[in-house]
Write a protein that holds these residues in place. Structure first.
Motif, short mmCIF file in Angstrom:
data_model
loop_
_atom_site.label_atom_id
_atom_site.label_comp_id
_atom_site.label_asym_id
_atom_site.label_seq_id
_atom_site.Cartn_x
_atom_site.Cartn_y
_atom_site.Cartn_z
N TRP A 25 59.35 -38.93 -39.40
CA TRP A 25 60.31 -37.97 -38.82
C TRP A 25 59.57 -36.82 -38.13
O TRP A 25 59.87 -36.48 -36.98
N LEU A 26 58.57 -36.27 -38.79
CA LEU A 26 57.80 -35.17 -38.21
C LEU A 26 57.03 -35.63 -36.98
O LEU A 26 56.90 -34.89 -36.00
N GLY A 27 56.53 -36.87 -37.02
CA GLY A 27 55.74 -37.38 -35.90
C GLY A 27 56.53 -37.56 -34.62
O GLY A 27 55.96 -37.61 -33.53
N GLY A 37 52.05 -36.81 -33.58
CA GLY A 37 51.84 -38.25 -33.70
C GLY A 37 52.10 -38.70 -35.12
O GLY A 37 51.97 -37.93 -36.08
N THR A 38 52.45 -39.96 -35.27
CA THR A 38 52.85 -40.47 -36.58
C THR A 38 51.73 -40.43 -37.60
O THR A 38 51.93 -39.98 -38.74
N LEU A 44 49.31 -35.45 -43.11
CA LEU A 44 49.57 -34.08 -43.54
C LEU A 44 50.69 -34.02 -44.58
O LEU A 44 50.62 -33.26 -45.55
N VAL A 45 51.73 -34.84 -44.38
CA VAL A 45 52.80 -34.89 -45.39
C VAL A 45 52.25 -35.44 -46.70
O VAL A 45 52.56 -34.94 -47.79
N LEU A 456 49.08 -49.42 -41.42
CA LEU A 456 48.19 -48.26 -41.26
C LEU A 456 48.77 -47.03 -41.94
O LEU A 456 48.07 -46.31 -42.66
N ASN A 457 50.05 -46.76 -41.73
CA ASN A 457 50.62 -45.52 -42.24
C ASN A 457 50.83 -45.54 -43.75
O ASN A 457 50.76 -44.48 -44.39
N MET A 458 51.08 -46.70 -44.34
CA MET A 458 51.10 -46.79 -45.79
C MET A 458 49.72 -46.44 -46.34
O MET A 458 49.57 -45.70 -47.32
N PHE A 459 48.69 -46.97 -45.71
CA PHE A 459 47.32 -46.67 -46.11
C PHE A 459 47.03 -45.17 -45.96
O PHE A 459 46.51 -44.53 -46.88
#
Length: 564
Positions: A25-27, A37-38, A44-45, A456-459
């Motif tokens: 959401w922030l990305g 960017g995502t 950061l979150v 990638l984002n789970m990692f």
């Protein structure tokens, strides 16, 4: 709130999904043209969620990272191996040299500033926007026999350094290549003119309509009533289509109504005043024909016939290595238009002299019968599906992981690609095999998106949560100086790449800019370049160098740790 916090501590999987939700959401938020960017947002979150001291089981992070790396390799595999052929070698050599400059500049800056291996890996990952370095570097440290406390401190500083340097790595790359790049190649106006010349050379050729530009413009079907005196004594369908070719227009007669009866089309059918015809072609050629043939009519029955668009994977045994012009001149392409071409997931310009490679997915449009006949001749019909060949994915990651786990000892230090590096190599090989034998190993584009982005984002979410407790102190330790060092590490390799492209390899300016963006795997920069030069031709230099850059820059995650 305390109950929620306790639930997140007891059930860390919920903390991961909280991080994914808020990070994505922030990305998506933008302030003007700027956005985090995502990946950066998720990190950061994750750091903020990690302040709750949440312990995440180790295998979760590794599983998603391996899925991501395999998907990266699968996507670029065909172009990686295609680049090793004679016609692709200059771009491969350029990408290798530019990637070496990336490693060299980052390493020297890390030595100059006295960075440890975690800070150096984070600097490489962020300044070059190659997030996978985080995982590869962590895997390498885990196999080096380091003291656990020391290893953990190095691991925790990687995402800190990454976060500090990533923003300029993304925005700065786009700015350097779209603003400074054209000036280094002779000036923006000169580069724009060179791109237009290239489009003209690739679009204006024997028996091809001038200006055969990017075919994302929709193909359309429109009906007209014949009233022009040119048809007074009758003209055959073939006569009308030849007339269009003489006017540099690629239009086809798809349907006819004569004396109130709809008839099938054949080359020798006579067209007379009062007949109604349906023309197909790119919109810019069909619109306006009413001024010559007669008025456009809206006839639901006449236009109600099956039309189809099909994605076709080009295979080596069909038309790989042929130009768009040569393919379009084949008899089976009558009535069929090429809508777009995707190479390694990137749209490339569809021009007469664009060369089609094995593994490219070409989308063709026309009547159902003509399109399916053409598709069978062109290659493998890659019909949309939601099924992923998980046998292929599972076997690939297993085989790659086992290969990556093999190690050699140099000076008592075990050196290996690690399971993550092995998964990347397996993805390259399996992606290449899929382009040669497309009957197996299908990973649809939506599935590739999930493997890439969710993997990638789970990692990254787990990295952020794990590093959370030490992130603030780490950020304080690295200071503002790391941001400036990161900006230098981003900019210098791009400047070196532009100089290499212009003076050593003597690439066309459009190709030079595309190669620099590809070797640095920055798609955002490619978009900025295309906007700046008002042309899509830079994409022709992007795909091979992107495949090489994606592979080498990830492997540099191992090398930078060993060098430090």
């Amino acid at each position: 709130m305390e109950w929620i916090f306790n639930q997140l501590r007891e059930r860390p999987e919920l903390a991961i999904f909280l991080t994914i939700f808020l990070g994505f959401w922030l990305g998506k938020l933008r302030i003007g043209k700027f956005s985090l960017g995502t990946v950066t947002s998720v990190l950061l979150v994750g750091v903020m969620v990690g302040q709750l001291n949440i312990a995440v089981p180790g295998p979760i992070k590794s599983v998603f990272f391996l899925l991501f790396l395999f998907a990266v390799g699968y996507k670029v595999g065909p172009q990686f191996f295609r680049g090793l052929k004679k016609d692709g070698l200059p771009q491969v050599a350029f990408a290798v040299l530019m990637c070496i400059s990336v490693l060299g500049v980052t390493w020297l800056l890390a030595l100059l500033m006295g960075y440890n291996m975690g800070e150096a890996a984070g600097l490489l990952a962020g300044s070059q926007t190659i997030s996978a370095v985080i995982g590869v570097a962590e895997d390498t440290m885990a196999n080096m026999g380091l003291d656990e406390a020391q290893r953990q401190s190095y691991t925790n500083i990687i995402p800190v350094s990454y976060a500090v340097t990533y923003i300029f790595g993304t925005a700065g790359s786009a700015w350097v290549l779209s603003s400074i790049g054209p000036k280094m190649l002779g000036g923006l106006d000169k580069v724009k003119a060179a791109c237009k010349d290239m489009e003209a050379q690739m679009g204006n050729s024997q028996a091809d309509e001038p200006g055969f530009i990017h075919a994302a413009r929709p193909v359309t079907f429109r009906a007209y009533r014949i009233e022009n005196e040119w048809f007074k004594n009758g003209k055959r369908v073939i006569d009308l289509e030849v007339y269009f070719q003489q006017q540099d227009k690629r239009l086809f007669v798809e349907r006819i109504r004569k004396a109130g009866t709809i008839r099938e089309v054949s080359p020798n059918v006579q067209l007379e005043i009062g007949d109604e015809v349906v023309l197909s072609g790119r919109r810019e050629y069909v619109i306006g024909e009413e001024d010559w043939i007669g008025p456009e009519i809206l006839d639901q029955q006449l236009l109600d016939f099956p039309a189809e668009k099909l994605p076709v994977m080009i295979t080596k045994k069909t038309f790989a290595g042929k130009t768009v012009s040569a393919i379009r001149n084949e008899k089976f392409m009558h009535g069929v238009s090429i809508r777009n071409i995707k190479r390694a997931g990137i749209d490339i310009p569809v021009m007469a002299q664009t060369i089609v490679d094995a593994g490219d997915v070409v989308e063709i449009v026309g009547t159902k019968q003509e399109v399916e006949a053409a598709a069978r001749r062109l290659g493998y019909i890659d019909r949309p599906t939601n099924q992923t060949d998980m046998i292929f994915v599972g076997l690939g990651i297993l085989a790659g992981g086992l290969f990556g786990a093999l190690s050699v000892h140099i000076g008592g230090v075990p050196i290996s690609l690690s399971t993550s590096g092995g998964a990347l190599i397996a993805g390259l090989v399996f992606g290449w095999l899929r382009s040669k034998h497309p009957t197996f190993g299908r990973i649809p584009e939506p599935s590739q998106w999930v493997l890439n982005n969710v993997g990638l984002n789970m990692f990254i979410a787990v990295v952020g949560i794990s590093a959370g407790p030490s992130f603030v102190q780490g950020f304080h330790d690295v200071g503002v100086s790391l941001f400036l060092i990161g900006a230098i590490a981003t900019t210098l390799p791009l400047i070196i790449g532009l100089l290499l492209a212009r003076y050593l390899f003597k690439f066309h300016p459009a190709i030079a800019l595309g190669c620099c963006a590809g070797a640095r795997t920055t798609t955002a920069a490619l978009g900025a370049i295309q906007d700046a030069v008002e042309s899509e031709t830079p994409a022709l230099g992007y795909t091979v160098t992107y495949a090489i850059g994606n592979t080498l820059l990830i492997i540099w995650g191992v090398v930078i740790v060993l060098l430090i």
